[in-house]
Design a protein around this motif. Sequence first.
Motif, PDB file in Angstrom:
ATOM      1  N   ASN A   1       0.859  -1.180   0.000  1.00 48.83           N
ATOM      2  CA  ASN A   1       0.000   0.000   0.000  1.00 48.83           C
ATOM      3  C   ASN A   1       0.899   1.235   0.000  1.00 48.83           C
ATOM      4  N   GLY A   2       0.707   2.139  -0.965  1.00 41.12           N
ATOM      5  CA  GLY A   2       1.589   3.294  -1.132  1.00 41.12           C
ATOM      6  C   GLY A   2       1.017   4.592  -0.626  1.00 41.12           C
ATOM      7  N   ASN A   3       0.072   4.552   0.317  1.00 37.87           N
ATOM      8  CA  ASN A   3      -0.561   5.782   0.788  1.00 37.87           C
ATOM      9  C   ASN A   3       0.429   6.744   1.426  1.00 37.87           C
ATOM     10  N   THR A   4       0.117   8.027   1.363  1.00 34.23           N
ATOM     11  CA  THR A   4       0.943   9.075   1.956  1.00 34.23           C
ATOM     12  C   THR A   4       0.041  10.016   2.746  1.00 34.23           C
ATOM     13  N   ALA A   5       0.614  11.080   3.266  1.00 34.37           N
ATOM     14  CA  ALA A   5      -0.189  12.093   3.944  1.00 34.37           C
ATOM     15  C   ALA A   5      -0.844  13.043   2.957  1.00 34.37           C
ATOM     16  N   GLY A   6      -0.578  12.850   1.675  1.00 30.32           N
ATOM     17  CA  GLY A   6      -1.161  13.688   0.631  1.00 30.32           C
ATOM     18  C   GLY A   6      -1.494  12.859  -0.588  1.00 30.32           C
ATOM     19  N   ALA A   7      -1.201  13.412  -1.754  1.00 29.23           N
ATOM     20  CA  ALA A   7      -1.507  12.728  -3.009  1.00 29.23           C
ATOM     21  C   ALA A   7      -0.513  11.598  -3.265  1.00 29.23           C
ATOM     22  N   LEU A   8      -0.925  10.656  -4.141  1.00 29.23           N
ATOM     23  CA  LEU A   8      -0.048   9.543  -4.507  1.00 29.23           C
ATOM     24  C   LEU A   8       0.898   9.987  -5.627  1.00 29.23           C
ATOM     25  N   THR A   9       1.849  10.828  -5.281  1.00 21.10           N
ATOM     26  CA  THR A   9       2.882  11.270  -6.214  1.00 21.10           C
ATOM     27  C   THR A   9       4.220  10.684  -5.789  1.00 21.10           C
ATOM     28  N   PRO A  10       5.157  10.495  -6.726  1.00 21.58           N
ATOM     29  CA  PRO A  10       6.441   9.899  -6.355  1.00 21.58           C
ATOM     30  C   PRO A  10       7.170  10.638  -5.238  1.00 21.58           C
ATOM     31  N   GLU A  11       7.167  11.955  -5.264  1.00 21.29           N
ATOM     32  CA  GLU A  11       7.889  12.681  -4.213  1.00 21.29           C
ATOM     33  C   GLU A  11       7.299  12.385  -2.834  1.00 21.29           C
ATOM     34  N   ASN A  12       5.977  12.164  -2.755  1.00 23.67           N
ATOM     35  CA  ASN A  12       5.345  11.830  -1.477  1.00 23.67           C
ATOM     36  C   ASN A  12       5.560  10.374  -1.093  1.00 23.67           C
ATOM     37  N   THR A  13       5.431   9.460  -2.056  1.00 20.91           N
ATOM     38  CA  THR A  13       5.571   8.034  -1.736  1.00 20.91           C
ATOM     39  C   THR A  13       7.009   7.701  -1.340  1.00 20.91           C
ATOM     40  N   TYR A  14       7.982   8.304  -2.014  1.00 18.24           N
ATOM     41  CA  TYR A  14       9.388   8.064  -1.665  1.00 18.24           C
ATOM     42  C   TYR A  14       9.690   8.630  -0.277  1.00 18.24           C
ATOM     43  N   ALA A  15       9.203   9.846   0.003  1.00 22.97           N
ATOM     44  CA  ALA A  15       9.464  10.461   1.304  1.00 22.97           C
ATOM     45  C   ALA A  15       8.818   9.666   2.430  1.00 22.97           C
ATOM     46  N   THR A  16       7.636   9.084   2.178  1.00 24.30           N
ATOM     47  CA  THR A  16       6.965   8.265   3.189  1.00 24.30           C
ATOM     48  C   THR A  16       7.787   7.030   3.528  1.00 24.30           C
ATOM     49  N   ILE A  17       8.396   6.426   2.518  1.00 27.11           N
ATOM     50  CA  ILE A  17       9.268   5.270   2.779  1.00 27.11           C
ATOM     51  C   ILE A  17      10.428   5.673   3.669  1.00 27.11           C
ATOM     52  N   GLY A  18      11.043   6.820   3.388  1.00 28.26           N
ATOM     53  CA  GLY A  18      12.187   7.273   4.175  1.00 28.26           C
ATOM     54  C   GLY A  18      11.830   7.721   5.576  1.00 28.26           C
ATOM     55  N   ALA A  19      10.569   8.125   5.794  1.00 25.37           N
ATOM     56  CA  ALA A  19      10.156   8.596   7.115  1.00 25.37           C
ATOM     57  C   ALA A  19       9.611   7.473   7.989  1.00 25.37           C
TER      58      ALA A  19
END
Length: 753
Positions: free
Chosen positions: A86-104
């Motif tokens: 599941n690739g959810n983030t705190a915002g939209a499903l954009t690469p910059e958000n999904t990558y940052a979520t993995i790192g956080a």
Amino acid sequence: MKTRRSIIITALIFFMAFFQTPLQAGIEPALQAALPSKDKQGKPFIPAPRGGRVVMVVVDRLGLSDLKHLPHLQKLEQQGALGLMNGNTAGALTPENTYATIGAGVHVTAYGTASLGFNAQERFEKGTAAEEFYRRTGMAVKPGALVQLGIVRIHRQNQQLPYPAIPGALGSALHKAGLKTAVLGNADVPQGLRRQALNIAMDEKGVVDYGNVGTAMLASDPSFPGGLRTDYEKLLHAFDRLPPEVSLAVLELGDLSRLEEMHGDVLDKVMEKQRRLTLERVDQFIGELACRLDPHRDLLLILSPTPGKGVSGSSNYLTPIMAVGAGVTPGILSSPTTKRAGVVMNTDIAPTVLHFLRIGVPGEMTGQPMRVTTPEKGQIGLLERMLNQLSLTYNIRPNIQKGYIFYQLILLLVSLYCIFWRRTRLGQVLEPFLLSVMVVPLAYLLLPLLPQPTAGVIVLEILTLTVLVTTLTVFMHRRWRLDPFIFLCFANGGLILLDAVLGGPLQKTAIMGYDPIVGARFYGIGNEYMGILIGSMIIGSTALLTRLPHWRKPLLSFTGVIYLVTIYVLAAPQLGTNVGGTIAAAGAFFTTFLLLTGRPLTIHNVIRIGLGAMAVLVAFMIYDLHRPPWLQSHIGRNTALVLQGGWPVVVDIIQRKSELNIKLVRYTIWSRIFLASLGSLVLLFHRPVGVMAAIRSKYPDLFRGFVGVTTASILALIFNDSGIVAAATTMVFGAPPMVYLVLKEIGEETPKM
């Protein structure tokens, strides 16, 4: 005779739907397709020996179906573990958000930062990126480092999140342990730079120790859209030259992302060809990379952070993730976060890396280290059927739920018309339809036991089950005088409780359940069925007391027992605690039981009810807090955060729940049926004059049950994240049964008049 004929006809329709030739998901029951493995816990990854290394290959926009055509990846899949992410983030499903979520290790955002990742010595405006980084942060970096110039922006974006979040937490944890990080490759396109890979490995200062994300990692290709693609030979060569102290290396392949971004400007046949060629190059690269790794020391993670649409244009929703190498046994990936074989969260990746490298997981990370369940034959096919089933349910859910809500609204309006204008014959016709409102949640819960090949078949199955159960309810009432409320309420509540004790297999696939694509809840009893459970148990128990008044004492004891069992199932951490549901259930059950025993709702009794509900909740919080981290539910983790952060964390939790409730009240269709149900009850208390008093006199215990349901609905609205949804589903056993009784009362009065 007519009733028997109706049962036969609906049964025939039911079996026609059951045996209809499937078009998508196969003929197996949806439950079996959506839950490929019974082993939910699995075995953890074995931590690396001294000097272990994690190599993370990022193939963004990769789909699960792509793996079937890639021989090297298929070979690795047989050696390692495969799952859906599941690739959810705190915002939209954009690469910059999904990558940052993995790192956080927690859902965050990083809007507008994909183009701000650079090699330290790379040119930026009038100087180098290192010089600009110093001007923005006051920190100097080494010449071989990588920098995220948007790090200040990222931190400011996430300061207002209703939970603690540290972008770059993975890199910071590695640096604190004395380990190094590296990033190689990019996803640059003619429209601009795409350096979001830094967001995975950077620390909270925005720094990566080694690597190259510049244009040197690209090769000119006249046939590739945009003219530039990843140079896989240079990428392998750069990987070979990484210093041995690097413990986390992130390799961004980028080409599928480029094709996805340029999809609107390229002909379909060209896109299909280039995507096929790209997948072949990716497969070859991963095969060569795997040969360079030590299977006893290195962990290879292959993942796709952002869902893509591929050539067909249909969304993937969940993306593939594979783990191979040291510490990994063959099987299917799972996680304590999801407690569901085959599904993990993107927030689980950072804790998995840290666990493998024998580093403690920071408290801000909400994910858990991944685990491996028992291996299955044809794992790609199993997960593909699972994804198809989950996607089908996800796509059809909004329209079916809207139909159900509009059905209730129309029934309430027509019923009120019959009540105020004394249309008794039409009112008698409406009675089974009002019962069917309480049947639909049960039909939803039974639906996963049937094959669900297409959306059309699902709709037909829901209608058939609803008609069949409603007809059966009416038949049993007329033949054996079995109260329809007793049958429907205990059928709903009993099946929900049984399903929860068995791990929730039906709710995980039900229309009114939860699913891993939304990702709001993965286990336990969700808010929708929480409302159904509380409402059905209150009305069912009070209807039973009304039907059997001579057995009042033993039935009161039975009522107390089922109330306590329901509270336990909602609160138990091992069953997936629903905190708001526990408070609502305890408050409503204590209120109902107090009324049933003849005690009034005085201020002192209300205070006792509140204290009792809080005592139940605190007891389970303490219990869950002392369980191992991988077994804790969100109530235990939130309790730990409160103990660490104090009252500010409590305020944040309350604020988050309040904001979500306000948002849902404004935008969700559930708010309409909740307000309509509540308004109907208020209206019926005043008009027609005397009818409610007659019902209260004739059905005193059932009337007390309606008070309990209204209390549960209000408490659910206040204390749940999506309280308006839980309040509306609780009212399924409030307004329709009350309207049903009023119609019956008016029907009995009219001949006398």
